[in-house]
Write a protein that holds these residues in place. Structure first.
Motif, PDB file in Angstrom:
ATOM      1  N   PRO A  49    -125.842 166.459  22.739  1.00 43.22           N
ATOM      2  CA  PRO A  49    -124.529 166.456  22.071  1.00 43.22           C
ATOM      3  C   PRO A  49    -123.869 165.084  22.014  1.00 43.22           C
ATOM      4  CG  PRO A  49    -124.419 167.646  24.175  1.00 43.22           C
ATOM      5  CD  PRO A  49    -125.856 167.274  23.967  1.00 43.22           C
ATOM      6  N   GLU A  50    -124.335 164.133  22.839  1.00 42.01           N
ATOM      7  CA  GLU A  50    -123.717 162.784  22.841  1.00 42.01           C
ATOM      8  C   GLU A  50    -124.252 161.902  21.721  1.00 42.01           C
ATOM      9  OE1 GLU A  50    -125.766 163.775  25.427  1.00 42.01           O
ATOM     10  OE2 GLU A  50    -124.238 164.716  26.684  1.00 42.01           O
ATOM     11  N   PHE A  51    -125.304 162.358  21.059  1.00 39.91           N
ATOM     12  CA  PHE A  51    -125.913 161.546  19.999  1.00 39.91           C
ATOM     13  C   PHE A  51    -124.965 161.483  18.784  1.00 39.91           C
ATOM     14  CE2 PHE A  51    -128.653 161.040  16.254  1.00 39.91           C
ATOM     15  CZ  PHE A  51    -129.366 159.920  16.631  1.00 39.91           C
ATOM     16  N   ILE A  96    -131.917 156.728  23.915  1.00 43.68           N
ATOM     17  CA  ILE A  96    -131.334 156.155  22.688  1.00 43.68           C
ATOM     18  C   ILE A  96    -132.010 154.837  22.308  1.00 43.68           C
ATOM     19  CG2 ILE A  96    -129.398 154.980  23.882  1.00 43.68           C
ATOM     20  CD1 ILE A  96    -129.190 156.650  20.401  1.00 43.68           C
ATOM     21  N   GLY A  97    -132.420 154.060  23.307  1.00 46.76           N
ATOM     22  CA  GLY A  97    -133.064 152.777  23.016  1.00 46.76           C
ATOM     23  C   GLY A  97    -134.375 152.967  22.272  1.00 46.76           C
ATOM     24  N   LEU A  98    -135.215 153.858  22.787  1.00 45.85           N
ATOM     25  CA  LEU A  98    -136.510 154.106  22.138  1.00 45.85           C
ATOM     26  C   LEU A  98    -136.307 154.742  20.769  1.00 45.85           C
ATOM     27  CD1 LEU A  98    -139.618 154.113  22.309  1.00 45.85           C
ATOM     28  CD2 LEU A  98    -139.471 156.367  23.408  1.00 45.85           C
ATOM     29  N   VAL A 110    -124.860 146.420  23.500  1.00 47.97           N
ATOM     30  CA  VAL A 110    -124.464 147.753  23.030  1.00 47.97           C
ATOM     31  C   VAL A 110    -125.674 148.427  22.371  1.00 47.97           C
ATOM     32  CG1 VAL A 110    -122.899 149.050  21.518  1.00 47.97           C
ATOM     33  CG2 VAL A 110    -122.123 146.921  22.585  1.00 47.97           C
ATOM     34  N   ASN A 111    -125.910 149.680  22.705  1.00 47.11           N
ATOM     35  CA  ASN A 111    -127.019 150.421  22.105  1.00 47.11           C
ATOM     36  C   ASN A 111    -126.616 150.938  20.723  1.00 47.11           C
ATOM     37  OD1 ASN A 111    -129.383 150.387  23.694  1.00 47.11           O
ATOM     38  ND2 ASN A 111    -128.395 151.732  25.194  1.00 47.11           N
ATOM     39  N   ALA A 112    -126.776 150.083  19.724  1.00 41.72           N
ATOM     40  CA  ALA A 112    -126.488 150.456  18.328  1.00 41.72           C
ATOM     41  C   ALA A 112    -127.715 150.090  17.511  1.00 41.72           C
ATOM     42  CB  ALA A 112    -125.260 149.710  17.818  1.00 41.72           C
ATOM     43  N   PHE A 113    -128.114 150.985  16.625  1.00 44.08           N
ATOM     44  CA  PHE A 113    -129.323 150.775  15.823  1.00 44.08           C
ATOM     45  C   PHE A 113    -129.016 151.264  14.416  1.00 44.08           C
ATOM     46  CE2 PHE A 113    -130.192 151.694  20.187  1.00 44.08           C
ATOM     47  CZ  PHE A 113    -131.085 150.690  20.565  1.00 44.08           C
ATOM     48  N   PHE A 114    -129.675 150.688  13.417  1.00 41.89           N
ATOM     49  CA  PHE A 114    -129.375 151.154  12.053  1.00 41.89           C
ATOM     50  C   PHE A 114    -130.565 151.865  11.435  1.00 41.89           C
ATOM     51  CE2 PHE A 114    -130.656 146.628  11.374  1.00 41.89           C
ATOM     52  CZ  PHE A 114    -131.775 146.842  10.582  1.00 41.89           C
ATOM     53  N   THR A 115    -130.257 152.640  10.418  1.00 42.27           N
ATOM     54  CA  THR A 115    -131.283 153.168   9.527  1.00 42.27           C
ATOM     55  C   THR A 115    -130.659 153.285   8.143  1.00 42.27           C
ATOM     56  OG1 THR A 115    -132.939 154.880   9.139  1.00 42.27           O
ATOM     57  CG2 THR A 115    -130.850 155.636  10.047  1.00 42.27           C
ATOM     58  N   LYS A 138    -126.549 153.589   8.272  1.00 44.89           N
ATOM     59  CA  LYS A 138    -126.228 154.617   9.255  1.00 44.89           C
ATOM     60  C   LYS A 138    -126.581 154.084  10.633  1.00 44.89           C
ATOM     61  CE  LYS A 138    -127.356 156.970   5.307  1.00 44.89           C
ATOM     62  NZ  LYS A 138    -128.508 156.985   4.390  1.00 44.89           N
ATOM     63  N   ILE A 139    -125.604 154.107  11.514  1.00 47.09           N
ATOM     64  CA  ILE A 139    -125.809 153.568  12.856  1.00 47.09           C
ATOM     65  C   ILE A 139    -126.042 154.718  13.824  1.00 47.09           C
ATOM     66  CG2 ILE A 139    -124.762 152.237  14.734  1.00 47.09           C
ATOM     67  CD1 ILE A 139    -123.113 150.777  12.591  1.00 47.09           C
ATOM     68  N   THR A 140    -127.161 154.667  14.565  1.00 52.34           N
ATOM     69  CA  THR A 140    -127.405 155.677  15.592  1.00 52.34           C
ATOM     70  C   THR A 140    -126.951 155.108  16.933  1.00 52.34           C
ATOM     71  OG1 THR A 140    -129.666 154.902  15.900  1.00 52.34           O
ATOM     72  CG2 THR A 140    -129.375 156.721  14.391  1.00 52.34           C
ATOM     73  N   CYS A 141    -126.264 155.943  17.697  1.00 53.04           N
ATOM     74  CA  CYS A 141    -125.703 155.481  18.975  1.00 53.04           C
ATOM     75  C   CYS A 141    -125.300 156.689  19.832  1.00 53.04           C
ATOM     76  CB  CYS A 141    -124.471 154.603  18.710  1.00 53.04           C
ATOM     77  SG  CYS A 141    -123.135 155.460  17.844  1.00 53.04           S
ATOM     78  N   LEU A 142    -124.675 156.403  20.952  1.00 48.96           N
ATOM     79  CA  LEU A 142    -124.159 157.475  21.811  1.00 48.96           C
ATOM     80  C   LEU A 142    -122.638 157.491  21.754  1.00 48.96           C
ATOM     81  CD1 LEU A 142    -126.448 157.132  24.967  1.00 48.96           C
ATOM     82  CD2 LEU A 142    -126.664 158.745  23.063  1.00 48.96           C
ATOM     83  N   GLU A 143    -122.067 158.625  22.104  1.00 48.57           N
ATOM     84  CA  GLU A 143    -120.618 158.825  22.050  1.00 48.57           C
ATOM     85  C   GLU A 143    -119.864 157.724  22.805  1.00 48.57           C
ATOM     86  OE1 GLU A 143    -119.459 162.377  24.048  1.00 48.57           O
ATOM     87  OE2 GLU A 143    -117.542 162.514  22.995  1.00 48.57           O
TER      88      GLU A 143
END
Ligand code: 2P0
Length: 329
Positions: A174-176, A229-231, A276-281, A289-294
């Motif tokens: 749910p934190e995704f 989240i990193g992987l 910061v754990n931020a990644f794009f797609t 679109k940035i994938t990250c945690l809450e």
């Protein structure tokens, strides 16, 4: 003979790009996505023997061109499968911009599939719904399911084994979060369907893309399972860039990126440098679109705002396609 369905769009973490069968919409590779709660299509379908043709209205506007044709073709497939003849009135509402690379066809055809089949009085299993939705638009096969889903490419000529399955429900992680930074709301010039066909036919990198997908699928399944989240982010980001490389190298070249797209990519890389754990797609459009945690949301949103991104749509893992009693007409 009326039913309404709600479907959420999904964003691919391992992309579907290229078909082995255009008509049945069978992909060259499997793909993994997350169905998002902030990007919803609601569709009401009604069949009647009093209707003389199919009708399609999207966001209050009656459609006549390519979109109406695709809807009617999907209804014709469903009529054939369920041995019915009545025409259908379809009304859809999206709560996000259509045709701007936010995967509107995934929620559109998932909602249309469930609403129209239910309006005819049938209640197929999710696997069958996924197979039928796939034939409207490939990515719609995944939106039948909530949470994280994998569309198995299958090997059969008829496509009976090419459908999505749920990997994990939304409660698993749910934190995704996914933050969709809107770079442009203009309709894109090259539709995904044409873009992927051209890529398969002309990109010298297409084989190289296919050769790396299995490994990305493995890593992504593991990352979701372990909630890493990193992987997940790194694998999805590189997978996206590999897909983009096949588009750029088609003849003629297809570049969906705009200035804002690159700006957002650099901002995400900068955030990562800062820990910061931020990644794009990105998909077949300029949106990032940035994938990250809450827990990192506020920091990422603030940074993207200060970089000039005023419109950011925030989503978390959402539900699959479900029936609703709130008809649009
Ligand atoms: C995906 N995309 O996996 C990929 C990544 C765009 C880039 O699925 O021809 O509208 O209707 O099967 O599903 C967009 O293509 O194409 C898409 P069709 P679709 O989400």
């Amino acid at each position: 003979m009326k039913a309404t369905a709600n479907a959420n769009a999904n964003i691919a973490l391992v992309k579907y790009w290229g078909k082995r069968n255009e008509k049945l919409i069978l992909p060259h590779n499997s793909s993994i996505s997350v169905t998002l709660d902030g990007l919803k299509t609601t569709t009401t379908a009604e069949f009647s023997k009093n209707f003389h043709k199919d009708e399609f209205t999207l966001n209050g506007e009656r459609k006549s061109g390519e979109e109406a044709k695709k809807v009617s073709a999907h209804l014709t497939l469903i009529r054939k499968m369920f041995r019915r003849k009545e025409f259908c009135r379809v009304e859809s509402q999206n709560n996000f911009p259509s045709s701007a690379g936010l995967a509107s066809s995934s929620s559109a055809f998932a909602a249309l599939t469930l609403a129209s089949i239910s309006a005819l009085g049938f209640n197929p299993k999710p696997k069958e719904l996924s197979i039928i939705a796939r034939q409207g638009s490939g990515s719609a096969s995944r939106s039948i399911f909530g949470g994280f889903a994998e569309w198995k490419k299958g090997v059969q000529v008829g496509g009976g084994d090419s459908y999505a399955v749920q990997l994990y429900p939304k409660e698993h992680w749910p934190e995704f979060r996914v933050l969709a930074c809107i770079v442009s709301e203009e309709e894109k010039k090259v539709k995904s369907r044409a873009g992927m066909k051209q890529t398969v036919e002309t990109s010298p990198f297409y084989r190289a893309w296919l050769a790396t997908v299995e490994e990305d699928l493995k890593k992504t399944r593991r990352a979701i399972k372990e909630k890493n989240i990193g992987l997940l982010g790194k694998t999805a980001e590189l997978n996206c860039l590999k897909m983009q490389a096949t588009m750029i190298t088609t003849a003629p070249s297809i570049v969906y990126w705009e200035e804002g797209t690159l700006k957002a990519m650099h901002a995400v890389w900068q955030l990562r440098e800062e820990g910061v754990n931020a990644f794009f797609t990105m998909d077949a459009g300029p949106q990032v679109k940035i994938t990250c945690l809450e827990k990192d949301l506020q920091k990422i949103k603030q940074r993207m705002n200060s970089e000039g991104f005023g419109k950011i749509i925030e989503s978390r893992p959402g539900d699959g396609t479900v029936l609703s009693t709130k008809h649009l007409f």
